[in-house]
Design an enzyme around this catalytic site. Structure first.
Site, PDB file in Angstrom:
ATOM      1  NE  ARG A  91      -3.969  -2.195  -0.019  1.00  0.00           N
ATOM      2  CZ  ARG A  91      -3.647  -3.434  -0.628  1.00  0.00           C
ATOM      3  NH1 ARG A  91      -2.448  -3.602  -1.148  1.00  0.00           N
ATOM      4  NH2 ARG A  91      -4.430  -4.301  -0.427  1.00  0.00           N
ATOM      5  CB  SER A 144      -9.672  -1.633   3.395  1.00  0.00           C
ATOM      6  OG  SER A 144     -10.108  -2.728   3.042  1.00  0.00           O
ATOM      7  CD  GLU A 147      -5.931   0.917   2.090  1.00  0.00           C
ATOM      8  OE1 GLU A 147      -6.171   0.836   0.659  1.00  0.00           O
ATOM      9  OE2 GLU A 147      -5.935   0.132   2.555  1.00  0.00           O
TER      10      GLU A 147
END
Length: 351
Positions: free
Chosen positions: A160, A239, A343
């Protein structure tokens, strides 16, 4: 190029939250994108780049600057080489590669947002990450004032993460290039256990491309991770927290804490994450800290389908969402000593 003032930004995000932008420009070509960025930088005007808005949390006061919406289009497939304009809708692009019989991104089906955002986050799901197929990223380098082409290695991809995320004010992605695989209509080897179970195959097996894509779409839909305007569980950023990656020493402390809190039989999820590191599950942490599906009694709540998604039930403000996120972070930290990291990109907002 379309230009508006005091422009609502909430409709451009999947959360449907946030105040207006002082100025919103929609660019439909790379040249327009570069012109807007150069002008903003020359004038010292704050710049917010918006793609699909699926990974964006905008504060209730909005953005006092120029918001640039990238709406460029371009899908060029030559053999197994694919080039996407940054504004291409990602999930549509995945569908087209599957139709073309090419493997490599089929398990990334249903992920909302634009193609240009995928290298920034090194988007991944169900055993695939874009870093495994990206060969080059064409971007405008705001520091150098020129267009550059970065190799996959130069993108510094990690979980990520990427060079673009590490230096968010420097690059504006224009185009992304991939090399896919012609496996006679079959998928890439299935890596993710949940996907393999749903397909009834073993990890490492291949299945027809269309079957892999449809299975992933069903799995995502079951978790509220495929956009549906009628389903408030999808009024989210997917998410909200990344899965924590712990050093071996930190994982040992965490493991002991799990046993102490949940009993000697309890075992937290653990996945290899490189030498000396282990990844665990943010969704598991949230659930075991007491924040179950549907948690909350206000306009922002945890999804009824997945504990990792925070959602707008229709009347939330960004502050409502942040209050819920802070409660979850504090609860997980108190229970397990791990601080979750958001995130989505925060603009005029912070946890």
């Amino acid at each position: 190029m379309l230009e508006t003032y005091d422009a609502p930004l909430a409709p451009l995000t999947t959360f449907r939250l946030g105040g207006p932008a002082a100025r919103l420009v929609t660019a439909t070509s790379d040249a327009e994108v570069i012109d807007v960025v150069r002008a903003a930088d020359a004038a010292g005007t704050p710049l917010l780049v918006v793609g699909g808005g699926s990974n964006l949390v905008i504060g209730d006061k909005g953005f006092d600057g120029t918001a640039l919406r990238i709406a460029t289009r371009g899908f060029e497939l030559v053999g197994t080489t694919l080039e996407l304009a940054a504004g291409e809708v990602w999930t549509d692009a995945v569908a087209r590669t599957v139709e073309a019989g090419l493997a490599g991104i089929e398990c990334l089906a249903g992920i909302p947002g634009s193609a240009g955002a995928t290298p920034i986050q090194n988007v991944g799901a169900y055993g695939q990450e874009v870093s495994s197929t990206i060969t080059e990223v064409v971007a405008y380098d705001r520091r150098a004032g020129t267009t550059v082409t970065l190799t996959a290695e130069e993108c510094a991809f990690a979980y990520r993460h990427s060079r673009f995320k590490a230096d968010p004010e420097r690059y504006v992605v224009l185009r992304v290039r991939f090399v896919l695989e012609d496996a006679d209509g079959m998928s890439a080897p299935i890596k993710y256990a949940e996907t393999a179970r749903a397909l009834g195959v073993e990890a490492g097996d291949r299945v027809p491309l269309g079957t892999a894509r449809e299975t992933v779409l069903k799995l995502r839909a079951g978790k509220g991770m495929v956009l549906d305007p009628e389903d408030h569980d999808t009024w989210s950023a997917g998410s909200f927290f990344t899965n924590p990656i712990l050093t071996d020493a930190d994982f040992a402390v965490f493991h002991a804490r799990v046993k102490e809190r949940l009993g000697e039989e309890a075992e937290p999820p653990a996945y290899p994450a490189g030498p000396g590191h282990t990844k665990t599950s943010a969704a598991w942490l949230i659930d075991k800290a007491g924040f179950t599906k549907g948690y909350g009694d206000g306009p922002a709540r945890i999804s009824t389908k997945h504990t990792l998604a925070l959602t707008n039930r229709g009347a939330a403000t960004t502050e409502d969402l942040l209050a819920l996120a802070r409660e979850v972070v504090a609860g997980v930290r108190g229970a397990f000593g791990i601080t979750l990291v958001n995130e989505p990109v925060m603009v005029g907002a912070e946890l």
